[in-house]
Design a protein around this motif. Structure first.
Motif, short mmCIF file in Angstrom:
data_model
loop_
_atom_site.label_atom_id
_atom_site.label_comp_id
_atom_site.label_asym_id
_atom_site.label_seq_id
_atom_site.Cartn_x
_atom_site.Cartn_y
_atom_site.Cartn_z
N TYR A 115 9.40 16.45 30.29
CA TYR A 115 8.17 15.65 30.13
C TYR A 115 8.51 14.21 29.74
N VAL A 128 3.05 18.83 25.82
CA VAL A 128 3.14 18.39 27.21
C VAL A 128 1.86 18.69 27.99
N TYR A 133 3.44 11.21 26.23
CA TYR A 133 4.30 10.38 27.08
C TYR A 133 3.96 8.90 26.87
N LEU A 134 2.68 8.59 26.83
CA LEU A 134 2.26 7.21 26.59
C LEU A 134 2.69 6.74 25.21
N TYR A 139 -4.38 1.10 27.71
CA TYR A 139 -4.51 2.07 26.63
C TYR A 139 -4.44 1.34 25.28
N ASP A 145 0.68 2.00 34.81
CA ASP A 145 0.15 2.73 35.96
C ASP A 145 -1.31 2.40 36.23
N ARG A 170 10.51 12.25 32.70
CA ARG A 170 10.02 12.48 34.07
C ARG A 170 10.11 11.24 34.95
N ASP A 199 -1.03 17.28 27.95
CA ASP A 199 -1.71 16.10 28.46
C ASP A 199 -0.73 14.93 28.50
N ASN A 200 -1.22 13.76 28.85
CA ASN A 200 -0.34 12.61 29.07
C ASN A 200 -0.12 11.77 27.81
N ASP A 201 -0.80 12.10 26.73
CA ASP A 201 -0.82 11.22 25.57
C ASP A 201 0.56 11.00 24.95
#
Length: 309
Positions: A114, A66, A72-73, A52, A48, A117, A68-70
């Motif tokens: 999450y 859930v 998921y990454l 990272y 995106d 998604r 933050d985005n961490d």
């Protein structure tokens, strides 16, 4: 990784605060974001529009994964690392994951949403492009999955202590069955041991010490440092190990009446620094055991669904 007959690949992911584990990989949870490509190679995820760098350091404890985005990454990283073991970069994937025992009921659906998604996701990891279709996600209670292959031997009363970086999850398995009413979560993870050891060195010797040294002592009981530093750190780790058993006794642990199974990164602390009866305590040293358990449970459930008419 396990594969269903319809070609879907099940990837178990243990979303720890210290490490992200799959059946075949372990990656520390440090993460640094950049809008430009990093100079040095490594575990670089390009997703995106951002880069990272992962695998240096550990993520701090947060009560809801859930927020933050961490994580998921980290999930994308885990999928890529597991698929790369088999030379695969395009796949339909079912995620098998977990949460601390007392969080499963309240956070399962939000965590599943999450992780899924983006049903179809493209990203670059270690300069290789991945095309992933997330077909679904199963979320199980942590700890229990790591001993699924041992359930047949768990007659009588058994206690599980899953010691991760952020929390210690405790549960009972009586006569091969988990006892839902006797599941507990304590914020007594390995990170608390790390903080205690760093503070001990700073307070007593006036020195700030690198976590890498403490990690080595936790894993092996030794390090190439001065004796006064080594003794100071070992004393702090022994105190933490004692606190583990103090906490277990709070939940009615009795070594003469039950067997104890220790799972997770904290197992090496118990092994190297605690006093216990080796005949009554089993330390499961495979750090990937929980991720493997997630895979096995999801595979069993999904195979049964495949076989239904």
């Amino acid at each position: 990784m396990k594969e269903l007959r319809n070609g879907i690949r099940i990837i178990g992911i243990d979303h720890g605060y210290g490490n992200i584990k799959t059946a075949n990989t372990v990656t520390p949870t440090g993460i640094t974001a950049s809008s430009t490509e990093p100079v040095f190679a490594g575990n670089i995820l390009h997703y995106d529009g951002m880069y990272y760098r992962m695998g240096e350091g550990h993520k701090e404890f947060i009560p809801d994964k859930v927020q933050d985005n961490d994580f998921y990454l980290f999930t994308l990283l885990a999928i890529a690392r597991e698929l790369s073991k088999f030379g695969i970069r395009k796949a339909d994937v079912h995620i098998a994951a977990g949460l601390p025992l007392t969080w499963v009921k309240t956070q399962r659906e939000s965590f599943r949403s999450y992780l899924t998604r983006n049903p179809k996701v493209r990203f670059i990891f270690r300069d290789k492009e991945y095309h992933i279709h997330i077909t679904g996600c199963s979320v199980f209670p942590q700890g229990y999955t790591a001993v699924v292959d041992r359930l047949s031997e768990m007659t009588g009363v058994n206690m599980i202590a899953d010691i991760g970086n952020g929390t210690m999850n405790i549960m009972y398995i009586n006569n091969k069955k988990p006892v839902e009413s006797k599941c507990y979560t304590e914020k007594l993870g390995v990170n608390q041991c790390m903080i205690a050891a760093k503070n001990a060195v700073l307070d007593r010797l006036g020195t700030k010490i690198d976590e890498v040294i403490i990690e080595q002592i936790i894993r092996t009981g030794k390090a190439d440092i001065g004796e006064q530093y080594l003794n100071c750190i070992k004393a702090a780790v022994r105190e933490y190990a004692e606190n583990i058993f103090v906490t277990l006794r709070k939940y009615e642990y009795s070594p003469e009446l039950m067997r104890l199974y220790v799972i997770g990164g904290g197992g090496c602390i118990v092994k190297n620094f605690a006093e216990y009866d080796t005949k009554r305590v089993e330390i499961i040293e495979d750090i990937c055991a929980t991720a493997k358990g997630y895979e096995q449970l999801a595979y069993t459930i999904l195979r049964k669904n495949e076989e239904r008419p």
